[in-house]
Design a protein around this motif. Sequence first.
Motif, short mmCIF file in Angstrom:
data_model
loop_
_atom_site.label_atom_id
_atom_site.label_comp_id
_atom_site.label_asym_id
_atom_site.label_seq_id
_atom_site.Cartn_x
_atom_site.Cartn_y
_atom_site.Cartn_z
N PHE A 32 0.59 -0.73 -0.18
CA PHE A 32 0.29 -0.13 -0.06
C PHE A 32 1.08 1.34 0.17
O PHE A 32 2.04 1.55 0.76
CB PHE A 32 -0.80 -0.42 1.57
CG PHE A 32 -1.99 -1.43 1.02
CD1 PHE A 32 -2.98 -0.45 1.24
CD2 PHE A 32 -1.77 -2.85 1.78
CE1 PHE A 32 -4.53 -1.49 0.92
CE2 PHE A 32 -2.67 -2.80 1.36
CZ PHE A 32 -3.89 -2.87 1.20
N CYS A 33 0.27 2.25 -0.78
CA CYS A 33 0.94 3.24 -1.04
C CYS A 33 0.79 4.64 0.83
O CYS A 33 0.85 5.46 0.67
CB CYS A 33 1.04 4.40 -2.52
SG CYS A 33 2.13 3.79 -3.44
N GLN A 34 0.16 3.53 1.82
CA GLN A 34 -0.23 4.31 2.63
C GLN A 34 -0.54 3.62 3.66
O GLN A 34 -1.08 2.32 3.96
CB GLN A 34 -1.36 5.43 2.47
CG GLN A 34 -2.73 5.15 2.60
CD GLN A 34 -3.33 4.46 1.11
OE1 GLN A 34 -2.78 4.37 0.01
NE2 GLN A 34 -3.86 3.04 1.24
N ALA A 35 -0.40 3.86 5.03
CA ALA A 35 -0.87 3.08 6.22
C ALA A 35 -1.52 2.54 7.09
O ALA A 35 -2.33 1.85 7.60
CB ALA A 35 0.01 3.87 7.51
N GLN A 36 -2.78 3.71 6.47
CA GLN A 36 -4.70 3.38 6.53
C GLN A 36 -4.94 3.71 5.50
O GLN A 36 -4.89 4.14 4.92
CB GLN A 36 -5.17 4.35 7.80
CG GLN A 36 -4.16 4.01 8.52
CD GLN A 36 -4.53 5.39 10.25
OE1 GLN A 36 -5.04 5.22 9.97
NE2 GLN A 36 -3.26 4.83 10.95
N GLY A 37 -6.11 2.66 5.46
CA GLY A 37 -7.34 2.95 3.99
C GLY A 37 -7.14 2.19 2.75
O GLY A 37 -5.72 1.62 2.36
N LYS A 61 2.27 6.46 13.25
CA LYS A 61 3.74 6.75 13.12
C LYS A 61 4.45 4.83 12.39
O LYS A 61 5.16 4.67 12.80
CB LYS A 61 4.27 7.05 14.84
CG LYS A 61 4.01 8.61 15.45
CD LYS A 61 4.11 9.43 14.49
CE LYS A 61 3.42 10.51 15.18
NZ LYS A 61 4.01 11.73 15.04
N ALA A 62 3.89 4.43 11.99
CA ALA A 62 4.37 2.99 11.53
C ALA A 62 5.49 3.26 10.64
O ALA A 62 5.19 4.45 9.75
CB ALA A 62 3.45 2.06 10.97
#
Length: 115
Positions: A32-37, A61-62
Amino acid sequence: MIDEKIVKYEKNIVWLVDLKDYPWVREDTADFCQAQGISKSHQSRIERRRKLIGYADLKDKAPPSYTLGTKKHYFRRVFVVRDGDYLVYQYGHPAEGVDPLKVKPKVKAAVMRGC
């Protein structure tokens, strides 16, 4: 098998469907290109070959799994079923089959026993 580093920074598991219809799901990872969603376009890419049942969100903060140029990438768990899975595995499940009701953030899912 899922690496400990993949689950270490998980915040929660997001389920997209009613789990009562899924006695088992395949546990896998996706980039994924983001940590959430998850964006609709990314979900569509995943669902070209399988149905997305759920995915893990990471803590705010991952750290990224890797960076390519200026773009951060995060390996996150996804839970899927393939078209026809429940026909092929009428009396069992694949090796990576896990019980979605037992999946918890930050804990590697226990692979189901049996066929």
